[in-house]
Design a protein around this motif. Sequence first.
Motif, PDB file in Angstrom:
ATOM      1  N   MET A 144      11.071 -39.522 -76.616  1.00  0.00           N
ATOM      2  CA  MET A 144      12.164 -39.323 -75.667  1.00  0.00           C
ATOM      3  C   MET A 144      11.652 -39.532 -74.246  1.00  0.00           C
ATOM      4  O   MET A 144      10.538 -39.186 -73.910  1.00  0.00           O
ATOM      5  N   ALA A 145      12.488 -40.085 -73.421  1.00  0.00           N
ATOM      6  CA  ALA A 145      12.119 -40.340 -72.026  1.00  0.00           C
ATOM      7  C   ALA A 145      12.045 -39.027 -71.249  1.00  0.00           C
ATOM      8  O   ALA A 145      12.733 -38.061 -71.570  1.00  0.00           O
ATOM      9  N   ALA A 146      11.209 -39.020 -70.223  1.00  0.00           N
ATOM     10  CA  ALA A 146      11.039 -37.822 -69.407  1.00  0.00           C
ATOM     11  C   ALA A 146      12.209 -37.666 -68.446  1.00  0.00           C
ATOM     12  O   ALA A 146      12.596 -38.610 -67.779  1.00  0.00           O
ATOM     13  N   LYS A 147      12.746 -36.466 -68.370  1.00  0.00           N
ATOM     14  CA  LYS A 147      13.853 -36.218 -67.454  1.00  0.00           C
ATOM     15  C   LYS A 147      13.354 -36.008 -66.037  1.00  0.00           C
ATOM     16  O   LYS A 147      14.029 -36.354 -65.080  1.00  0.00           O
ATOM     17  N   ILE A 148      12.168 -35.405 -65.886  1.00  0.00           N
ATOM     18  CA  ILE A 148      11.581 -35.201 -64.563  1.00  0.00           C
ATOM     19  C   ILE A 148      10.220 -35.881 -64.541  1.00  0.00           C
ATOM     20  O   ILE A 148       9.409 -35.684 -65.438  1.00  0.00           O
ATOM     21  N   LYS A 149       9.996 -36.702 -63.511  1.00  0.00           N
ATOM     22  CA  LYS A 149       8.767 -37.483 -63.414  1.00  0.00           C
ATOM     23  C   LYS A 149       8.038 -37.177 -62.117  1.00  0.00           C
ATOM     24  O   LYS A 149       8.607 -36.580 -61.198  1.00  0.00           O
ATOM     25  N   ILE A 185       4.138 -24.744 -63.143  1.00  0.00           N
ATOM     26  CA  ILE A 185       5.401 -24.031 -63.343  1.00  0.00           C
ATOM     27  C   ILE A 185       6.072 -24.653 -64.561  1.00  0.00           C
ATOM     28  O   ILE A 185       5.965 -25.860 -64.791  1.00  0.00           O
ATOM     29  N   HIS A 186       6.739 -23.828 -65.364  1.00  0.00           N
ATOM     30  CA  HIS A 186       7.359 -24.331 -66.587  1.00  0.00           C
ATOM     31  C   HIS A 186       8.575 -25.190 -66.254  1.00  0.00           C
ATOM     32  O   HIS A 186       9.297 -24.929 -65.290  1.00  0.00           O
ATOM     33  N   LYS A 187       8.796 -26.216 -67.074  1.00  0.00           N
ATOM     34  CA  LYS A 187       9.884 -27.163 -66.790  1.00  0.00           C
ATOM     35  C   LYS A 187      11.267 -26.519 -66.854  1.00  0.00           C
ATOM     36  O   LYS A 187      12.194 -26.994 -66.215  1.00  0.00           O
ATOM     37  N   SER A 188      11.394 -25.398 -67.569  1.00  0.00           N
ATOM     38  CA  SER A 188      12.698 -24.732 -67.658  1.00  0.00           C
ATOM     39  C   SER A 188      13.078 -24.054 -66.355  1.00  0.00           C
ATOM     40  O   SER A 188      14.243 -23.716 -66.145  1.00  0.00           O
ATOM     41  N   ASN A 189      12.113 -23.839 -65.465  1.00  0.00           N
ATOM     42  CA  ASN A 189      12.380 -23.183 -64.178  1.00  0.00           C
ATOM     43  C   ASN A 189      12.592 -24.182 -63.048  1.00  0.00           C
ATOM     44  O   ASN A 189      12.623 -23.797 -61.878  1.00  0.00           O
ATOM     45  N   THR A 237      12.446 -26.181 -52.589  1.00  0.00           N
ATOM     46  CA  THR A 237      12.409 -27.543 -53.098  1.00  0.00           C
ATOM     47  C   THR A 237      11.022 -28.113 -52.848  1.00  0.00           C
ATOM     48  O   THR A 237      10.319 -27.682 -51.934  1.00  0.00           O
ATOM     49  N   GLY A 238      10.646 -29.069 -53.664  1.00  0.00           N
ATOM     50  CA  GLY A 238       9.350 -29.710 -53.502  1.00  0.00           C
ATOM     51  C   GLY A 238       9.282 -30.967 -54.336  1.00  0.00           C
ATOM     52  O   GLY A 238      10.183 -31.268 -55.124  1.00  0.00           O
ATOM     53  N   GLU A 239       8.190 -31.698 -54.165  1.00  0.00           N
ATOM     54  CA  GLU A 239       7.989 -32.941 -54.896  1.00  0.00           C
ATOM     55  C   GLU A 239       7.030 -32.689 -56.049  1.00  0.00           C
ATOM     56  O   GLU A 239       6.031 -31.987 -55.894  1.00  0.00           O
ATOM     57  N   VAL A 240       7.325 -33.269 -57.204  1.00  0.00           N
ATOM     58  CA  VAL A 240       6.476 -33.113 -58.373  1.00  0.00           C
ATOM     59  C   VAL A 240       5.199 -33.921 -58.155  1.00  0.00           C
ATOM     60  O   VAL A 240       5.248 -35.125 -57.910  1.00  0.00           O
ATOM     61  N   MET A 241       4.049 -33.232 -58.201  1.00  0.00           N
ATOM     62  CA  MET A 241       2.764 -33.890 -58.001  1.00  0.00           C
ATOM     63  C   MET A 241       2.150 -34.332 -59.324  1.00  0.00           C
ATOM     64  O   MET A 241       1.477 -35.351 -59.388  1.00  0.00           O
ATOM     65  N   LYS A 242       2.376 -33.540 -60.384  1.00  0.00           N
ATOM     66  CA  LYS A 242       1.774 -33.843 -61.685  1.00  0.00           C
ATOM     67  C   LYS A 242       2.645 -33.241 -62.770  1.00  0.00           C
ATOM     68  O   LYS A 242       3.184 -32.152 -62.604  1.00  0.00           O
ATOM     69  N   VAL A 243       2.798 -33.963 -63.883  1.00  0.00           N
ATOM     70  CA  VAL A 243       3.551 -33.481 -65.039  1.00  0.00           C
ATOM     71  C   VAL A 243       2.591 -33.379 -66.213  1.00  0.00           C
ATOM     72  O   VAL A 243       1.801 -34.293 -66.458  1.00  0.00           O
ATOM     73  N   ILE A 244       2.649 -32.248 -66.923  1.00  0.00           N
ATOM     74  CA  ILE A 244       1.804 -32.025 -68.098  1.00  0.00           C
ATOM     75  C   ILE A 244       2.732 -31.883 -69.307  1.00  0.00           C
ATOM     76  O   ILE A 244       3.139 -30.771 -69.661  1.00  0.00           O
ATOM     77  N   PRO A 245       3.112 -33.001 -69.950  1.00  0.00           N
ATOM     78  CA  PRO A 245       4.114 -32.951 -71.017  1.00  0.00           C
ATOM     79  C   PRO A 245       3.677 -32.145 -72.235  1.00  0.00           C
ATOM     80  O   PRO A 245       4.508 -31.520 -72.896  1.00  0.00           O
ATOM     81  N   ALA A 246       2.393 -32.115 -72.538  1.00  0.00           N
ATOM     82  CA  ALA A 246       1.915 -31.394 -73.719  1.00  0.00           C
ATOM     83  C   ALA A 246       2.172 -29.897 -73.600  1.00  0.00           C
ATOM     84  O   ALA A 246       2.369 -29.212 -74.610  1.00  0.00           O
ATOM     85  N   GLU A 247       2.193 -29.382 -72.373  1.00  0.00           N
ATOM     86  CA  GLU A 247       2.404 -27.948 -72.142  1.00  0.00           C
ATOM     87  C   GLU A 247       3.787 -27.647 -71.568  1.00  0.00           C
ATOM     88  O   GLU A 247       4.087 -26.488 -71.265  1.00  0.00           O
TER      89      GLU A 247
END
Length: 105
Positions: free
Chosen positions: A1-6, A64-68, A22-32
């Motif tokens: 599935m494609a990532a909703k937030i990158k 921070i968890h993606k649900s938040n 608000t802020g800019e996403v610096m890094k995404v850790i999809p496994a966690e």
Amino acid sequence: MAAKIKKGDKVVILAGRDKGKTGEVMKVIPAEDRMIVAGVNVVKRHTRATQADPGGIKEKEATIHKSNVALADPKTGEPTRVGFKTLDDGRKVRFAKSSGEVIDV
């Protein structure tokens, strides 16, 4: 599935001590299912001195968890959900559900 937030997306924090920021996403850790957002969830880290670094108490962003987190609508800046649609030229793009604005161009 494609990532909703990158990486590079502008996001709004929905829960926790930084709620509303608000802020800019610096890094995404999809496994966690976690991400690092600039200026959000800042913690103090006591570091030992090395030859390259004097050490001391450093501040850094924790994950921070993606649900938040919710994507900020490009039009209004309010939190919005993300959908996917295919354009006429065949490209699959993300769009903000609240305004219908395309995110990937």
